[in-house]
Every structure is written in C-alpha cells, then in structure tokens.
Scaffold this active site. Structure first.
Site, mmCIF file in Angstrom:
data_model
loop_
_atom_site.group_PDB
_atom_site.id
_atom_site.type_symbol
_atom_site.label_atom_id
_atom_site.label_comp_id
_atom_site.label_asym_id
_atom_site.label_seq_id
_atom_site.Cartn_x
_atom_site.Cartn_y
_atom_site.Cartn_z
ATOM 1 N N ASP A 1 11.381 -3.292 13.653
ATOM 2 C CA ASP A 1 10.205 -2.982 12.861
ATOM 3 C C ASP A 1 10.630 -1.959 11.798
ATOM 4 O O ASP A 1 11.775 -1.490 11.778
ATOM 5 C CB ASP A 1 9.075 -2.453 13.771
ATOM 6 C CG ASP A 1 7.711 -2.660 13.143
ATOM 7 O OD1 ASP A 1 6.732 -2.819 13.883
ATOM 8 O OD2 ASP A 1 7.635 -2.668 11.890
ATOM 9 N N GLU B 1 -2.873 -0.642 11.840
ATOM 10 C CA GLU B 1 -1.993 0.042 12.781
ATOM 11 C C GLU B 1 -2.655 1.290 13.379
ATOM 12 O O GLU B 1 -3.861 1.279 13.658
ATOM 13 C CB GLU B 1 -0.667 0.349 12.089
ATOM 14 C CG GLU B 1 0.015 -0.934 11.566
ATOM 15 C CD GLU B 1 1.445 -0.719 11.141
ATOM 16 O OE1 GLU B 1 1.798 -1.150 10.036
ATOM 17 O OE2 GLU B 1 2.229 -0.140 11.915
HETATM 18 C C1 GLC Z 1 4.776 -2.288 10.120
HETATM 19 C C2 GLC Z 1 4.308 -3.134 11.279
HETATM 20 C C3 GLC Z 1 4.895 -4.514 11.314
HETATM 21 C C4 GLC Z 1 5.242 -4.980 9.913
HETATM 22 C C5 GLC Z 1 6.305 -4.053 9.353
HETATM 23 C C6 GLC Z 1 6.682 -4.420 7.915
HETATM 24 O O1 GLC Z 1 4.876 -0.945 10.488
HETATM 25 O O2 GLC Z 1 4.420 -2.580 12.578
HETATM 26 O O3 GLC Z 1 3.928 -5.378 11.940
HETATM 27 O O4 GLC Z 1 5.736 -6.313 9.957
HETATM 28 O O5 GLC Z 1 5.917 -2.695 9.402
HETATM 29 O O6 GLC Z 1 5.602 -4.180 7.059
#
Ligand code: GLC
Length: 608
Positions: free
Chosen positions: A301, A497
């Site tokens: 991530d 989030e």
């Molecule tokens: C974010 C998320 C993830 C996403 C990534 C890229 O923090 O947790 O779901 O794909 O970053 O944006």
C-alpha cells in the site's frame, strides 16, 4: 532508424540482434520484443538481459508528482501511480491520455524499452477523472446482490480507463467489514465473506476474459488480509482474531479473486495479532502465493513499508523484510530513490536473495506481456467517447436503482405518484459530491458540483409529471401541509479511509435532524433518503418517519434513486450489513446473537 549512440546502447543491451550473415544489418528484434514466443519465453529472454538496477527499477512505484519522465528512463521505473485526487491539469480524460503517453514514451526510451504500468484507485468508476461515470460505492453494489451488474461495471470502468491509458486499477476492495465504525465500510461489499467473494466478478469486468483484450486493465484484490476485522473498526488497526476466523471470514474473497485470475493483490496496512501485514511472510508467501497459488503481482500500500516499525520513513530492515515477505512492487511515492538504494544494498549484502528479485520481476513482466503493453503501450483514445457517456451513465443509473434498500414504508407512502405535490429538502438532495462520497475527483471527496451528474433532486424533478410541483429548500423552510409528501435527503459528508473512522456516535448530525423535524412539523408524510457509507444510528427517530430508503453512496446518477421513489424501478436491494439498534452494539453482524434494528439481508419491496 537509430542514431549510432543509441545503436551502441541497444546493442550493448542486446535488444537488437545482428543478422547472422555478417554486416551490422539491423535484423530480428530480440525474442522478448517479438509477440510470437510464449510469455514465459519472453520473460526469460528479457530477464536474462536485465541488470540488478533494471530489476530494482521494475519493483519501484513512485507517485506521478515525484518522478520525471527523464528519471523513469534513467532508473527503468516499472510503474507509476496517481494517489487519490492526483490528476493532470486540466483534469480531463484527454489530458490523462497525454500524461500517460508522455510517461510511456519515457519508459520506452530506455535501453530495454520496458513499458510502465500506471495505477489509480478507480474504485467506483474512473473516479479521479472529471467527467467520468461515477458508479455506486461497493456497499451499494453489495445491496444489489447482482454479481453480473458488478462485472458490467468493471468492464465499463476498464473502458474509461483504457481511454486514458491507465492500465492498473487498485480495485476491487474485497474487504469484509465487521465493524461499521470503520471509515472504509462503504468500500466493502458487505459483512459476510460469501458476498464479497461473489462480487469478485468485478475482476472479470476489469480484466476481461483474459488480460490483454480490448479495454483490459490489471485488477487488484485489496487489502490482504483482514483489513475489515480490526479492533474497534480502526482503519490500519489490529485484527485480533484467531487464524480460524481470519480464514473463515477474511480469506475467502481473496481465494475467489485468485480463482478469477486477479492480476495483483495489495497488502493491507493493518496487522494481524500485532504483526504488520506488510512483513507477514506466512500470510503473503505461504498462504497467498503458496496455498492460494497466486502468481500475479503483490503490491504494497501507499508508503506501506514505512509503517512496519511504526516510525515515519523506512529503514533497510523494513525494505528487506517487506520484499522477503513476498511484496513484489513497493508503492514508494516520494522516497523511491532511497528505496532503490536500500534494496540494492540488501541484495548486495545478501539479506535479500537474487531469487526473490527475479521472482518479483518475473511476476511484473509476465503481467506486462499479458496486458499486451509491449505491443500496445499507449492510451486507446477510441474509448474517449465512453468516458461519462450515455451508455455507462445508464448502467450506473440501473446500479443505483438496484442498490436502494427500502427499510420502512408506512401506509405505502411509496411509490410516489408522478402528479404528487412534493417538497424536497436536505443537504444531500442537490449535491453530486455528497451523493458520490470519498474517492471522487479528490481522495476524500467533497460537497458541491465536483463533476457532471444528476443529483437526487434532479432525478425527482425528471420523474415527476411536468405539471406536478416539486419544491426544494436545503433546510426545509417553506414546507406546508399542502404537499402530498416531503423527502429529506440526508446522511454523511464525504470521507475516505481513517478520516471516516467513527469512534463516538453514528447518528445524523444536528443539521439533518433539524431539517427532518421541520418537514415533520408540516404534518405531511416524511420520506427519509439516507445517503451514507454505512448504517447510521437512527432507531430513536425512525418511529416519526413514514418511510426510509438506504441510498448508500450512489455516485453521479442520482436519477436511480428517484426511479425507486416513483416506482419506475422496484426496490430490490437487501442489506449487505446488519443495521444496528444503537452504536453501542458495534460490531454487530449476522449470527452474533445481538438484536439489530434491521437484520442482514432485510429489504422491503412494494409488494410487502
Ligand atoms: C491508500 C489506500 C489504498 C490505495 C492506495 C493508493 O492509502 O489504502 O486502498 O489503493 O493508498 O492510493
């Protein structure tokens, strides 16, 4: 065809093979550049020509604002991402295609001419692009129970992505939400693994029957594993559960995703019983890659390796432990140069075996060959006409209608008659941003006319007979007893989030409650349409409402809500999550013995 210096570099890298019959005639391309050999042979040939630095570059994923085209060429960067809301200016599909093609030309200018992949979070349509079709968020699609619809939405999203060149979608989220306090509840298809597993049809829509067809993009099952099962529903928290529960509740959607051929899996920020997923060898190497047989790309991530030790930034040890655990691509948005340096040190120092680097590259290159990027590296602008086009918006409108859940309908106040005199109120009634939620144009989403679409009020006005009165005021002022019914469109402001984590109450805020009370004061039937990313604590107010529809986060096609309110579509949606009687019941899920306000699977129809 090539300048002498480029010829020299190409020869050095062996890309162009001299004709056997003497003379430096530029003849057959290197096998990996020839589409006829098998993908496996092409990978073997290319891998054999790559230096350690070439291989490290393929495992590195910067964010677009922090890398230049020249650096993509120089470092042999394998992929680039747009984080939430990171868009070219002006933010239109054509500009995205220009951006993508420019970065791709830079990648192809490298000695080995390895194309990049470009990743975005297209989690409910190509949602970072202004003008794109925005579909309902996953919780609404879970309410539809329509796996075929979800496949169609994936395919439509892939077309809009292909128009811009973007070929890696960090979706679908196949998380299983177990506590509605979690800020990512709306990214889940629901609280039971079977529902999330069924909706992995999104992967077939995004990737097509097989990778590399027209409008085929790499899908990503995320976030592996147990992100929806953390204590208190805390985003990026700790799932303190047995392996039995982890395997029974959170693993099945990934098993289904792998079975459907998902091309990548993203690792969760969260921990399992105190151990960070981003360094979890057993779950990534042994379970995901071993037991489930996943042969695609495991991607971290965003700054996921930074958070392994809980301190900002990443260390050599964090890099080594993440890569050795089985992560193949590191999403290192800003510190990508340091990542490459540290990983080189760890390989040279023998702490990351070359076999791990080669395995990661084999996985990455296999997907690039399967996607057809070596043959068709640029945006497919023929799809530009599909971006926000009538066909996709019609599909989205149908998805909105199928996701509506009718929870209360006293005296059959619904469906409305198109000649009824209607009063509409509420801050979510005439607002594309509010009805789309997070991950829309920006990371967090925001209220306002953020992208073209049909608000729920627009939809009501279009559904009503032209002769009928449809009045609107955001706060409900002006309503009186002359109306046949009043509709309050209320709920949550956009979030994404951890910004959406709710540790306190889960009720409507004062503004919304005041609006509803004002409508009730007029003595007319009150229909509440709840635009939210999760169930809300409304039991205390519900007896004073005549009807309640859970609209979830419908996206740009608000007319789908009106279709159900006026009976142009029957309410067929069923709850994908248990609806609490009060916030104190969280977590509350099917079969846990608690008494909910509405059980998982509940939903009225107009025949009830
Ligand atoms: C974010 C998320 C993830 C996403 C990534 C890229 O923090 O947790 O779901 O794909 O970053 O944006």
């Amino acid at each position: 065809m090539f300048s002498s210096s480029v010829k020299a570099r190409l020869l050095a890298s062996g890309v162009l093979v001299l004709a056997a019959l003497g003379g430096p005639a530029w003849a057959e391309p290197a096998p990996y550049l020839d589409p006829r050999p098998s993908v496996e042979d092409r990978v073997d040939d290319l891998l054999g020509r790559m230096s350690l630095d070439d291989k490290l570059g393929q495992m590195t994923q910067p964010e677009r604002r922090f890398v230049t085209p020249e650096e993509i060429t120089r470092y042999g960067i394998g992929s680039v991402l747009s984080s939430g809301g990171s868009a070219p200016s002006p933010n239109r599909a054509e500009k995205w295609a220009d951006m993508y093609d420019g970065l791709q030309r830079a990648a192809l200018a490298g000695p080995l001419r390895v194309p990049i992949m470009y990743g975005v979070d297209a989690v409910h349509g190509h949602n970072t692009v202004v003008g794109a079709t925005i579909f309902p968020h996953n919780i609404g699609l879970g309410a539809s129970r329509d796996a075929d619809l979800v496949r169609e939405i994936g395919a439509a999203t892939a077309e809009e992505m292909a128009a811009t060149g973007v070929d890696w979608d960090f979706a679908p989220c196949v998380c299983v939400v177990r506590n509605d306090r979690w800020g990512r509840t709306y990214e889940s298809f629901g609280e039971v693994p079977a529902l999330a597993a069924r909706m992995t049809t999104a992967i077939e829509g995004l990737q097509g029957e097989e990778l590399g067809g027209a409008a085929s993009v790499l899908a990503t099952a995320k976030h592996f594993v147990g992100d929806g099962g953390t204590e208190g529903g805390r985003d990026r928290g700790d799932a303190q559960i047995s392996e039995k529960e982890l395997r029974a509740v959170h693993l099945p959607p990934f098993r289904a995703a792998v079975a459907r051929g998902v091309g990548s899996v993203m690792i969760s920020y969260s921990s399992w019983n105190g151990q960070k997923m981003h360094r979890h060898r057993y779950l990534i190497n042994d379970v995901l890659k071993g037991e489930l047989g996943f042969t695609g790309i495991v991607v971290s991530d965003y700054k996921g390796i930074d958070r392994i030790d809980g301190r900002p930034g990443f260390t050599r040890d964090e890099v080594a432990s993440a890569i050795n655990a089985g992560i193949d691509v590191a999403m290192v948005p800003t510190e990508w140069r340091r990542f490459i340096r540290y990983l080189r040190d760890e390989v040279v120092g023998g702490r990351v075996p070359m076999s791990r680097i080669d395995d990661a590259n084999r996985r990455i290159l296999t997907k690039k060959f399967e996607l057809g990027l070596f043959e068709r590296p640029f945006a497919d602008r023929a799809y530009l006409k599909t971006v926000g086009g009538a066909e996709h918006r019609e599909l989205a409108r149908r998805a909105v209608a199928e996701s509506q859940v009718l929870l209360k309908n006293d005296a059959d106040v619904l469906p409305l008659d198109d000649e009824d005199k209607i009063f509409v109120a509420g801050r979510s009634a005439d607002d594309i941003g509010m009805q789309s939620g997070g991950w829309t144009i920006t990371w967090q989403g925001e209220p306002g006319p953020i992208t073209p679409g049909t608000t729920i009020l627009d939809g009501v006005r279009k559904a009503a007979d032209p002769s009928a009165t449809v009045a609107y005021s955001r706060d409900g002022k002006g309503v009186d007893e002359s109306y046949d019914a009043a509709i309050a469109v209320v709920g949550e402001k956009p979030y994404a989030e951890y910004h959406g984590d709710r540790t306190g109450g889960l009720g409507l805020d004062a503004e919304d409650l005041k609006t509803i009370d004002r409508l009730r004061g007029a003595g007319v039937p009150v229909i509440v349409v709840l635009v939210s990313g999760r169930p809300m604590d409304i039991a205390a107010q519900l007896p004073r409402w005549d009807a309640l529809v859970a609209a979830w986060l419908p996206g740009t096609e608000g007319a789908g809500v009106a279709d159900v309110l006026y009976g142009d579509a029957d309410p067929t949606g069923r709850l994908p999550v248990t609806w609490m009687r009060d916030a104190g019941q969280q977590p509350i899920n099917q079969g846990d013995g608690k008494k909910p306000l509405f059980p998982f699977g509940f939903g009225l129809t107009y025949d009830d």
